[in-house]
Scaffold this motif. Structure first.
Motif, mmCIF file in Angstrom:
data_model
loop_
_atom_site.group_PDB
_atom_site.id
_atom_site.type_symbol
_atom_site.label_atom_id
_atom_site.label_comp_id
_atom_site.label_asym_id
_atom_site.label_seq_id
_atom_site.Cartn_x
_atom_site.Cartn_y
_atom_site.Cartn_z
ATOM 1 N N GLN A 126 -9.034 -18.890 79.415
ATOM 2 C CA GLN A 126 -9.000 -19.568 78.223
ATOM 3 C C GLN A 126 -9.209 -19.306 77.126
ATOM 4 O O GLN A 126 -8.467 -19.005 75.540
ATOM 5 N N GLN A 127 -10.991 -18.278 77.094
ATOM 6 C CA GLN A 127 -10.909 -17.987 76.374
ATOM 7 C C GLN A 127 -10.353 -16.647 75.635
ATOM 8 O O GLN A 127 -10.376 -16.811 74.261
ATOM 9 N N ALA A 128 -9.342 -16.285 75.909
ATOM 10 C CA ALA A 128 -8.448 -14.581 75.716
ATOM 11 C C ALA A 128 -7.118 -15.859 74.448
ATOM 12 O O ALA A 128 -6.685 -15.231 73.607
ATOM 13 N N SER A 129 -6.724 -17.055 75.189
ATOM 14 C CA SER A 129 -6.129 -17.919 74.628
ATOM 15 C C SER A 129 -6.218 -18.516 73.756
ATOM 16 O O SER A 129 -5.572 -18.726 72.218
ATOM 17 N N ASP A 130 -7.775 -19.539 73.645
ATOM 18 C CA ASP A 130 -8.693 -19.900 71.403
ATOM 19 C C ASP A 130 -8.671 -18.069 71.071
ATOM 20 O O ASP A 130 -8.486 -18.637 69.467
ATOM 21 N N LEU A 131 -9.385 -17.513 71.622
ATOM 22 C CA LEU A 131 -9.338 -16.620 70.207
ATOM 23 C C LEU A 131 -7.823 -15.609 69.781
ATOM 24 O O LEU A 131 -7.143 -15.341 68.766
ATOM 25 N N ALA A 132 -6.306 -16.212 71.011
ATOM 26 C CA ALA A 132 -5.157 -15.582 70.241
ATOM 27 C C ALA A 132 -5.189 -16.503 69.066
ATOM 28 O O ALA A 132 -4.167 -16.229 67.900
ATOM 29 N N VAL A 133 -5.687 -17.941 69.359
ATOM 30 C CA VAL A 133 -5.034 -19.100 68.583
ATOM 31 C C VAL A 133 -5.738 -18.379 66.797
ATOM 32 O O VAL A 133 -5.237 -18.687 66.314
ATOM 33 N N LEU A 134 -6.804 -18.182 67.368
ATOM 34 C CA LEU A 134 -7.807 -17.418 66.584
ATOM 35 C C LEU A 134 -7.241 -16.751 65.236
ATOM 36 O O LEU A 134 -6.681 -16.611 64.091
ATOM 37 N N ALA A 135 -6.846 -15.874 66.064
ATOM 38 C CA ALA A 135 -6.762 -14.436 65.427
ATOM 39 C C ALA A 135 -4.721 -14.593 65.208
ATOM 40 O O ALA A 135 -4.434 -13.932 63.850
ATOM 41 N N LEU A 136 -4.071 -15.615 65.534
ATOM 42 C CA LEU A 136 -2.731 -15.438 64.924
ATOM 43 C C LEU A 136 -2.590 -16.720 63.547
ATOM 44 O O LEU A 136 -2.553 -16.641 63.282
ATOM 45 N N PHE A 137 -3.700 -17.442 63.867
ATOM 46 C CA PHE A 137 -3.976 -17.789 62.401
ATOM 47 C C PHE A 137 -4.031 -17.044 61.297
ATOM 48 O O PHE A 137 -4.116 -17.249 60.061
ATOM 49 N N ALA A 138 -5.060 -16.384 61.442
ATOM 50 C CA ALA A 138 -5.493 -15.795 60.397
ATOM 51 C C ALA A 138 -4.919 -14.538 60.262
ATOM 52 O O ALA A 138 -4.612 -14.931 58.708
ATOM 53 N N THR A 139 -4.023 -14.169 61.053
ATOM 54 C CA THR A 139 -2.977 -13.051 61.029
ATOM 55 C C THR A 139 -1.740 -14.198 59.405
ATOM 56 O O THR A 139 -1.303 -13.029 58.458
ATOM 57 N N PHE A 140 -1.186 -15.561 59.687
ATOM 58 C CA PHE A 140 -0.276 -16.359 59.592
ATOM 59 C C PHE A 140 -1.582 -16.475 57.959
ATOM 60 O O PHE A 140 -1.052 -17.292 56.906
ATOM 61 N N GLU A 141 -2.350 -17.043 58.080
ATOM 62 C CA GLU A 141 -3.212 -17.010 56.587
ATOM 63 C C GLU A 141 -3.230 -15.689 55.879
ATOM 64 O O GLU A 141 -2.988 -15.781 54.881
ATOM 65 N N ARG A 142 -3.142 -14.897 56.470
ATOM 66 C CA ARG A 142 -3.427 -13.991 55.257
ATOM 67 C C ARG A 142 -2.340 -13.288 55.287
ATOM 68 O O ARG A 142 -2.312 -12.737 53.696
ATOM 69 N N TYR A 143 -0.869 -13.692 55.606
ATOM 70 C CA TYR A 143 -0.363 -13.518 54.965
ATOM 71 C C TYR A 143 0.894 -14.055 54.141
ATOM 72 O O TYR A 143 0.501 -14.300 52.325
ATOM 73 N N VAL A 144 -0.003 -15.482 53.991
ATOM 74 C CA VAL A 144 0.480 -16.412 53.114
ATOM 75 C C VAL A 144 -0.707 -16.356 51.920
ATOM 76 O O VAL A 144 -0.100 -16.390 51.122
ATOM 77 N N ILE A 145 -1.424 -16.385 52.340
ATOM 78 C CA ILE A 145 -2.277 -15.885 51.003
ATOM 79 C C ILE A 145 -1.987 -14.283 49.977
ATOM 80 O O ILE A 145 -1.863 -14.012 49.395
ATOM 81 N N GLU A 146 -1.555 -13.672 51.526
ATOM 82 C CA GLU A 146 -1.171 -12.590 49.799
ATOM 83 C C GLU A 146 0.183 -12.771 49.491
ATOM 84 O O GLU A 146 1.052 -12.001 48.601
ATOM 85 N N HIS A 147 1.385 -13.090 50.034
ATOM 86 C CA HIS A 147 2.526 -14.013 49.711
ATOM 87 C C HIS A 147 1.909 -14.469 48.377
ATOM 88 O O HIS A 147 3.011 -14.593 47.225
ATOM 89 N N LEU A 148 1.114 -15.571 47.856
ATOM 90 C CA LEU A 148 0.832 -16.340 46.648
ATOM 91 C C LEU A 148 0.521 -14.718 45.979
ATOM 92 O O LEU A 148 0.331 -15.296 44.227
ATOM 93 N N GLN A 149 -0.675 -14.142 46.319
ATOM 94 C CA GLN A 149 -0.910 -12.711 45.145
ATOM 95 C C GLN A 149 0.174 -11.867 44.734
ATOM 96 O O GLN A 149 0.378 -11.795 43.669
ATOM 97 N N THR A 150 1.181 -12.561 45.628
ATOM 98 C CA THR A 150 2.588 -11.280 44.652
ATOM 99 C C THR A 150 3.100 -12.118 43.822
ATOM 100 O O THR A 150 3.709 -11.546 43.253
ATOM 101 N N ALA A 151 2.645 -13.954 44.195
ATOM 102 C CA ALA A 151 3.439 -14.833 43.036
ATOM 103 C C ALA A 151 2.576 -14.382 41.675
ATOM 104 O O ALA A 151 3.194 -14.235 40.614
ATOM 105 N N ASN A 152 1.661 -13.611 41.504
ATOM 106 C CA ASN A 152 1.130 -13.105 39.926
ATOM 107 C C ASN A 152 2.359 -12.164 39.307
ATOM 108 O O ASN A 152 2.215 -11.958 38.307
ATOM 109 N N GLU A 153 3.202 -11.698 40.243
ATOM 110 C CA GLU A 153 3.874 -10.900 39.502
ATOM 111 C C GLU A 153 4.856 -11.142 38.553
ATOM 112 O O GLU A 153 5.460 -10.938 36.816
#
Length: 186
Positions: free
Chosen positions: A58-85
């Motif tokens: 269960q702890q591994a499942s929770d940590l997977a959700v945490l890591a998946l969301f952190a990766t998604f969040e980073r993707y979205v932020i980096e995507h927006l940062q490229t909009a500065n071009e």
């Protein structure tokens, strides 16, 4: 699973860990002595071992959700940062360049729910809502605030599916068409 999905390595690692818990459970249940030597399972009852493995799973499942969301969040932020071009190419040039620099630097500190709302006009509002629910669960995992009720639990499978769909939609809708064409094989 597409190879350009930034969530894929995290999800694959979760799948391996889930399978490893299954193997460990069978090993402990069958008491394969050579395999459990020098582990906490030596001398443990099957019930104790099962409880420990279920809790760890269960702890591994929770940590997977945490890591998946952190990766998604980073993707979205980096995507927006490229909009500065696109901002930097605007008029007047110097103002646009400074605005683009400020945008790129400060998007990192925006509330993520507000960032998601920027995408609502083009993306499925229900999916954006599902992402926000996953974020609430991710926040609860990260902070374990016992004064707040546990939000709706998201499984790693659900998080991967929902976040991958939104990642693909963002990539398709927000990529400049000539970039898509040049990235495609001839």
């Amino acid at each position: 699973m597409s190879s350009d999905n930034p969530l894929e390595p995290v999800y694959k690692a979760f799948l391996v860990s889930r399978d490893s818990f299954k193997v460990a459970m069978r090993t402990v249940r069958e008491q394969h002595e050579p395999f459990i030597r020098r582990t906490q399972f030596v001398g443990a009852t099957p019930e104790e071992a099962q409880a420990a493995l279920e809790q760890a799973s269960q702890q591994a499942s929770d940590l997977a959700v945490l890591a998946l969301f952190a990766t998604f969040e980073r993707y979205v932020i980096e995507h927006l940062q490229t909009a500065n071009e696109r901002l930097a190419a605007g008029h007047p040039t110097e103002y646009s360049r400074k605005l683009a620099e400020k945008f790129k630097a400060e998007v990192e500190y925006w509330r993520f729910e507000e960032i998601l709302d920027l995408f609502k006009p083009e993306l499925d509002a229900d999916q954006v809502g599902q992402v926000k629910q996953i974020k609430k669960y991710r926040d609860w995992i990260a902070h374990r605030n016992t004064n707040k009720p546990v939000p709706t639990q998201a499984t790693p499978e659900t998080a991967f599916d929902v976040l991958s769909k939104l990642t693909d939609q963002i990539r398709q809708i927000h990529t400049i068409p000539n970039q898509v064409d040049s990235a495609a094989p001839p």
